[in-house]
Write a protein that holds these residues in place. Sequence first.
Motif, PDB file in Angstrom:
ATOM      1  N   VAL A 154       1.341  63.709  89.956  1.00  0.00           N
ATOM      2  CA  VAL A 154       1.594  64.966  90.653  1.00  0.00           C
ATOM      3  C   VAL A 154       1.518  64.766  92.165  1.00  0.00           C
ATOM      4  O   VAL A 154       2.152  65.479  92.930  1.00  0.00           O
ATOM      5  CB  VAL A 154       0.579  66.036  90.189  1.00  0.00           C
ATOM      6  CG1 VAL A 154       0.642  67.268  91.057  1.00  0.00           C
ATOM      7  CG2 VAL A 154       0.856  66.415  88.749  1.00  0.00           C
TER       8      VAL A 154
ATOM      9  N   CYS B 279       0.159  69.866  87.397  1.00  0.00           N
ATOM     10  CA  CYS B 279      -1.234  69.498  87.641  1.00  0.00           C
ATOM     11  C   CYS B 279      -2.143  70.119  86.578  1.00  0.00           C
ATOM     12  O   CYS B 279      -2.019  71.292  86.248  1.00  0.00           O
ATOM     13  CB  CYS B 279      -1.636  70.000  89.019  1.00  0.00           C
ATOM     14  SG  CYS B 279      -3.378  69.799  89.383  1.00  0.00           S
TER      15      CYS B 279
ATOM     16  N   CYS C 253       3.200  70.152  92.940  1.00  0.00           N
ATOM     17  CA  CYS C 253       3.113  71.125  91.859  1.00  0.00           C
ATOM     18  C   CYS C 253       2.642  72.433  92.470  1.00  0.00           C
ATOM     19  O   CYS C 253       1.751  72.449  93.314  1.00  0.00           O
ATOM     20  CB  CYS C 253       2.114  70.678  90.790  1.00  0.00           C
ATOM     21  SG  CYS C 253       1.910  71.886  89.463  1.00  0.00           S
TER      22      CYS C 253
END
Lengths: 190, 325
Positions: free
Chosen positions: B184, B140, B105
């Motif tokens: 993530v 995130c 991310c």
Amino acid sequence: MSLIALLISGLFVNNFLLSRFLGLCPFFGVSKKTESALGMGIAATFVMVIASAVTYIIQQYILVPFDVVYLQTVMFILVIAGLVQFVELYLRKFQPDLYNMLGIYLPLITTNCAILGLALLNVTKGLNFIESVVHAVGAGGGFTLALMLMSGIRERLELAQVPKAFSGLPIAFITAAIMALAFMGFSGMI
Amino acid sequence: MNSILLAGIIGGVSSFAIGIVLAYFAKKFAVHIDPKIKEIASLLPQVNCGACGFANCETYATAVASGKAEAGRCVPGGSDVAKKISAIIGAESVAIEKKLARVICAGGKDCKDSFVYGGIKTCKAAVLVDGGQKSCQYGCLGFGDCTRICPFDAIHMGDKGLPVVDDKKCTGCGKCVEECPLLVLELVPAPKKTWVMCKSKDSPAETRTNCSSGCIACRMCEKVCPVDAVHVNDNFAKIDYSKCIDCGECARKCPVKVIHHDIPKMVASISDSCIGCTICAKNCPVGAITGELKKKHMVDAAKCVGCGICVTKCPKKAIVLKKAK
């Protein structure tokens, strides 16, 4: 004193942790998770019951007849240490699961002042064999109860937004103090 | 005098008796413990990360010693530990591919919040409230659950509101990957320094409104990849690490800079030992090498992506990669 009164006294009124302040080390050391608190409580109760029975015999059949009651503390510590060693050996052989669950707490109980305190209290109170054992069950139950309550509170405290200066052990100490105050409320019962 | 003697006798006799009894039962209740377990356990990192599939290092050591598990399961220990353990149990050693945790991310502060979250400050709690406060449901949340679970202190929150992995400390145990409620984090083979920092399945337009750093599925990386390792599926690019050669061309061409790559650009250069066999020119995916047969070839530095394919193909080992100016 009736047996039920002894039991209740050990559980609430004269709770070993919160009224007598004995065995405070595991109260803070092992009260972070309910599972380990329960394990420690059960192990301590177990040792307390056996230790009360054995120390009663030592007191009545060795110390008193030979007139060496001043050796009480030394002998009790000796017997409790030996006893815990024996219990550990036995569990490792026959109850390995329980042994693994208790882990380090079992040998730690050897030096726990709650056990010695109980043995000495039994003598000062002049309890007989049955009463000593019942008192031990009550004390052990009270010990477990206080540990479980504390661990439950501490698990919830993990998620609470505690001021930084108080997070961790300080808030645990404050919690213990408030719990002790609450347990004072039982003092009029017996 | 008498009382001292009596105390000594009673103390001594009872200690001796307890000692004898304990010694007897210690023998009688003796449990045979495989000495290999202790040896193996001492090699393990003792962080109880669970990457091996066992609850802790001790149980894994027991399982290995009794032949119930193979030696190469300790990820934090890596090939080194696997080799030593194999030697103890007398099995052939297995190589472990080292992996590192990577944050998939690039949002953080670039990703807009859709509401103000005022609850418990953990990702797991935040994700229960409509999938978290971020407008992108794949990004995130930045409360750092991964930083707290890491047994090696290898993840910390960075300035951008995203966790940063310390390559030196990360062992690839995968605890953070399991902990992240939004998945993530991913494990990427350790030598690879190139990874896509987005996994948003939203349409490119939606991603663009939510986050200025998201993958917009423009397929530029697909076009420039010399080895066909990166592909856009479900509106985000993903690198196939069995093919990727870590040249970083995709990262340099990415218009939103969502592909991470931190190795300086390399350019191939051909030395005088070139015999002009043209193998390099034929294999170059970007047509950067030119030259006539049996004459020294030349590299067009502007076209070369530094993929290193020519280096491996050259029969005379005449090509080396150098840092680009």
